[in-house]
Scaffold this motif. Structure first.
Motif, PDB file in Angstrom:
ATOM      1  N   TYR A 123       1.066   4.603  -6.485  1.00 51.29           N
ATOM      2  CA  TYR A 123       0.639   4.235  -7.833  1.00 51.29           C
ATOM      3  C   TYR A 123      -0.884   4.279  -7.901  1.00 51.29           C
ATOM      4  O   TYR A 123      -1.566   3.636  -7.097  1.00 51.29           O
ATOM      5  CB  TYR A 123       1.149   2.823  -8.157  1.00 51.29           C
ATOM      6  CG  TYR A 123       0.854   2.364  -9.548  1.00 51.29           C
ATOM      7  CD1 TYR A 123       1.489   2.937 -10.646  1.00 51.29           C
ATOM      8  CD2 TYR A 123      -0.056   1.347  -9.786  1.00 51.29           C
ATOM      9  CE1 TYR A 123       1.224   2.510 -11.937  1.00 51.29           C
ATOM     10  CE2 TYR A 123      -0.325   0.908 -11.070  1.00 51.29           C
ATOM     11  CZ  TYR A 123       0.312   1.497 -12.135  1.00 51.29           C
ATOM     12  OH  TYR A 123       0.056   1.070 -13.412  1.00 51.29           O
ATOM     13  N   ILE A 124      -1.418   5.018  -8.825  1.00 53.36           N
ATOM     14  CA  ILE A 124      -2.857   5.130  -9.068  1.00 53.36           C
ATOM     15  C   ILE A 124      -3.605   5.418  -7.757  1.00 53.36           C
ATOM     16  O   ILE A 124      -4.511   4.700  -7.369  1.00 53.36           O
ATOM     17  CB  ILE A 124      -3.434   3.891  -9.781  1.00 53.36           C
ATOM     18  CG1 ILE A 124      -2.586   3.478 -10.974  1.00 53.36           C
ATOM     19  CG2 ILE A 124      -4.870   4.158 -10.228  1.00 53.36           C
ATOM     20  CD1 ILE A 124      -3.046   2.203 -11.650  1.00 53.36           C
ATOM     21  N   SER A 125      -3.180   6.459  -7.066  1.00 52.98           N
ATOM     22  CA  SER A 125      -3.817   6.897  -5.819  1.00 52.98           C
ATOM     23  C   SER A 125      -3.801   5.831  -4.726  1.00 52.98           C
ATOM     24  O   SER A 125      -4.726   5.734  -3.922  1.00 52.98           O
ATOM     25  CB  SER A 125      -5.261   7.354  -6.078  1.00 52.98           C
ATOM     26  OG  SER A 125      -5.277   8.413  -6.999  1.00 52.98           O
ATOM     27  N   ARG A 126      -2.745   5.034  -4.723  1.00 55.20           N
ATOM     28  CA  ARG A 126      -2.580   3.994  -3.709  1.00 55.20           C
ATOM     29  C   ARG A 126      -1.114   3.937  -3.291  1.00 55.20           C
ATOM     30  O   ARG A 126      -0.221   4.144  -4.102  1.00 55.20           O
ATOM     31  CB  ARG A 126      -2.968   2.621  -4.258  1.00 55.20           C
ATOM     32  CG  ARG A 126      -4.396   2.477  -4.640  1.00 55.20           C
ATOM     33  CD  ARG A 126      -4.606   1.145  -5.374  1.00 55.20           C
ATOM     34  NE  ARG A 126      -5.988   0.963  -5.705  1.00 55.20           N
ATOM     35  CZ  ARG A 126      -6.513   1.275  -6.885  1.00 55.20           C
ATOM     36  NH1 ARG A 126      -5.772   1.771  -7.845  1.00 55.20           N
ATOM     37  NH2 ARG A 126      -7.800   1.081  -7.118  1.00 55.20           N
ATOM     38  N   LYS A 127      -0.885   3.587  -2.025  1.00 54.12           N
ATOM     39  CA  LYS A 127       0.450   3.223  -1.569  1.00 54.12           C
ATOM     40  C   LYS A 127       0.506   1.710  -1.583  1.00 54.12           C
ATOM     41  O   LYS A 127      -0.424   1.044  -1.102  1.00 54.12           O
ATOM     42  CB  LYS A 127       0.707   3.731  -0.150  1.00 54.12           C
ATOM     43  CG  LYS A 127       0.811   5.237  -0.036  1.00 54.12           C
ATOM     44  CD  LYS A 127       1.100   5.614   1.412  1.00 54.12           C
ATOM     45  CE  LYS A 127       1.210   7.113   1.570  1.00 54.12           C
ATOM     46  NZ  LYS A 127       1.517   7.467   2.983  1.00 54.12           N
ATOM     47  N   LEU A 128       1.593   1.160  -2.130  1.00 53.75           N
ATOM     48  CA  LEU A 128       1.720  -0.287  -2.303  1.00 53.75           C
ATOM     49  C   LEU A 128       3.036  -0.780  -1.709  1.00 53.75           C
ATOM     50  O   LEU A 128       4.046  -0.066  -1.746  1.00 53.75           O
ATOM     51  CB  LEU A 128       1.698  -0.648  -3.787  1.00 53.75           C
ATOM     52  CG  LEU A 128       0.545  -0.092  -4.625  1.00 53.75           C
ATOM     53  CD1 LEU A 128       0.785  -0.375  -6.093  1.00 53.75           C
ATOM     54  CD2 LEU A 128      -0.771  -0.694  -4.162  1.00 53.75           C
ATOM     55  N   ARG A 129       3.045  -2.025  -1.212  1.00 51.29           N
ATOM     56  CA  ARG A 129       4.268  -2.656  -0.757  1.00 51.29           C
ATOM     57  C   ARG A 129       4.101  -4.154  -0.875  1.00 51.29           C
ATOM     58  O   ARG A 129       3.127  -4.721  -0.377  1.00 51.29           O
ATOM     59  CB  ARG A 129       4.557  -2.272   0.690  1.00 51.29           C
ATOM     60  CG  ARG A 129       5.552  -3.176   1.316  1.00 51.29           C
ATOM     61  CD  ARG A 129       6.814  -2.656   1.900  1.00 51.29           C
ATOM     62  NE  ARG A 129       7.343  -1.395   1.558  1.00 51.29           N
ATOM     63  CZ  ARG A 129       8.017  -0.650   2.413  1.00 51.29           C
ATOM     64  NH1 ARG A 129       8.189  -1.033   3.645  1.00 51.29           N
ATOM     65  NH2 ARG A 129       8.545   0.476   2.032  1.00 51.29           N
ATOM     66  N   LEU A 130       5.045  -4.813  -1.539  1.00 47.73           N
ATOM     67  CA  LEU A 130       5.037  -6.267  -1.686  1.00 47.73           C
ATOM     68  C   LEU A 130       5.813  -6.919  -0.550  1.00 47.73           C
ATOM     69  O   LEU A 130       6.830  -6.380  -0.093  1.00 47.73           O
ATOM     70  CB  LEU A 130       5.666  -6.672  -3.017  1.00 47.73           C
ATOM     71  CG  LEU A 130       4.952  -6.199  -4.287  1.00 47.73           C
ATOM     72  CD1 LEU A 130       5.819  -6.467  -5.508  1.00 47.73           C
ATOM     73  CD2 LEU A 130       3.597  -6.871  -4.430  1.00 47.73           C
ATOM     74  N   PHE A 131       5.341  -8.094  -0.111  1.00 49.89           N
ATOM     75  CA  PHE A 131       6.058  -8.874   0.892  1.00 49.89           C
ATOM     76  C   PHE A 131       5.849 -10.359   0.619  1.00 49.89           C
ATOM     77  O   PHE A 131       4.990 -10.742  -0.164  1.00 49.89           O
ATOM     78  CB  PHE A 131       5.641  -8.480   2.317  1.00 49.89           C
ATOM     79  CG  PHE A 131       4.187  -8.699   2.647  1.00 49.89           C
ATOM     80  CD1 PHE A 131       3.791  -9.780   3.409  1.00 49.89           C
ATOM     81  CD2 PHE A 131       3.213  -7.794   2.231  1.00 49.89           C
ATOM     82  CE1 PHE A 131       2.453  -9.976   3.740  1.00 49.89           C
ATOM     83  CE2 PHE A 131       1.880  -7.974   2.563  1.00 49.89           C
ATOM     84  CZ  PHE A 131       1.503  -9.069   3.313  1.00 49.89           C
ATOM     85  N   GLU A 132       6.692 -11.179   1.252  1.00 48.02           N
ATOM     86  CA  GLU A 132       6.664 -12.618   1.001  1.00 48.02           C
ATOM     87  C   GLU A 132       5.852 -13.333   2.066  1.00 48.02           C
ATOM     88  O   GLU A 132       6.027 -13.106   3.264  1.00 48.02           O
ATOM     89  CB  GLU A 132       8.088 -13.175   0.975  1.00 48.02           C
ATOM     90  CG  GLU A 132       8.146 -14.623   0.565  1.00 48.02           C
ATOM     91  CD  GLU A 132       9.564 -15.121   0.348  1.00 48.02           C
ATOM     92  OE1 GLU A 132       9.759 -16.340   0.445  1.00 48.02           O
ATOM     93  OE2 GLU A 132      10.460 -14.305   0.085  1.00 48.02           O
ATOM     94  N   GLY A 133       4.967 -14.220   1.606  1.00 54.78           N
ATOM     95  CA  GLY A 133       4.150 -15.017   2.504  1.00 54.78           C
ATOM     96  C   GLY A 133       4.611 -16.453   2.565  1.00 54.78           C
ATOM     97  O   GLY A 133       5.681 -16.793   2.038  1.00 54.78           O
ATOM     98  N   PRO A 134       3.806 -17.322   3.181  1.00 49.65           N
ATOM     99  CA  PRO A 134       4.158 -18.741   3.270  1.00 49.65           C
ATOM    100  C   PRO A 134       4.397 -19.340   1.886  1.00 49.65           C
ATOM    101  O   PRO A 134       3.762 -18.948   0.912  1.00 49.65           O
ATOM    102  CB  PRO A 134       2.924 -19.369   3.925  1.00 49.65           C
ATOM    103  CG  PRO A 134       2.237 -18.251   4.614  1.00 49.65           C
ATOM    104  CD  PRO A 134       2.528 -17.020   3.801  1.00 49.65           C
ATOM    105  N   GLU A 135       5.311 -20.268   1.817  1.00 48.45           N
ATOM    106  CA  GLU A 135       5.663 -20.968   0.577  1.00 48.45           C
ATOM    107  C   GLU A 135       6.198 -20.012  -0.479  1.00 48.45           C
ATOM    108  O   GLU A 135       6.173 -20.312  -1.672  1.00 48.45           O
ATOM    109  CB  GLU A 135       4.477 -21.767   0.023  1.00 48.45           C
ATOM    110  CG  GLU A 135       3.834 -22.706   1.018  1.00 48.45           C
ATOM    111  CD  GLU A 135       4.765 -23.764   1.579  1.00 48.45           C
ATOM    112  OE1 GLU A 135       5.696 -24.206   0.873  1.00 48.45           O
ATOM    113  OE2 GLU A 135       4.574 -24.156   2.739  1.00 48.45           O
TER     114      GLU A 135
END
Length: 151
Positions: A123-135
């Protein structure tokens, strides 16, 4: 006016678990302070506040960047409403970390039991990935120059 991000503060129930999690991302514990009322508590608008304030620094970051953890005593309650990873809620949405190799960073997180929240996306010249952190907070990996890059 603004030079760069300085820090993000996250309230946690288990500071040890959060410290270990952020160590996976290259943060190290730098400073621990006990807040027992006083000026810091008044500054935050919680005069009777008691908490551990733990500063984690991102190794090698220039300019410096910190994650500051607050572990309240007693542990602060949680809102049983929308889960923090619900990206449609108002307020805090997510914190993104730039990486050089998103595939390697993802593999490292998965190998350490971190929950992924999305597939990788260009997306918009970027590779992205969401992940879950503390809390249950939502975090993101960003690699600039994704496959849809135009130059």
């Amino acid at each position: 006016m603004i030079l760069n991000p300085d820090h993000v503060t996250i309230a946690v129930a288990d500071a040890g678990r959060a410290i270990a999690f952020f160590a996976l991302l290259g943060f190290r514990k730098d400073h621990v302070a006990t807040i027992d009322g006083g000026a810091p508590a008044r500054y935050m608008g919680i005069p009777g506040m008691k908490a551990q304030h733990i500063t984690l620094v991102l190794e090698g970051a220039n300019p410096p960047f910190e994650i500051q953890l607050l572990q309240f005593d007693p542990t602060a309650g949680t809102d049983l409403g929308a889960h923090p990873t619900n990206l449609r809620q108002r307020g805090f949405n997510h914190l993104a970390f730039r990486v050089d190799d998103i595939e390697a960073a993802t593999a490292h997180l998965v190998a350490n039991g971190v929950t992924l929240l999305s597939d990788e996306m260009d997306y918009i010249s970027r590779k992205l990935r969401l992940f879950e952190g503390p809390e249950g907070i939502t975090l993101e990996l960003v690699q600039r120059g994704g496959s849809d890059a135009s130059g």
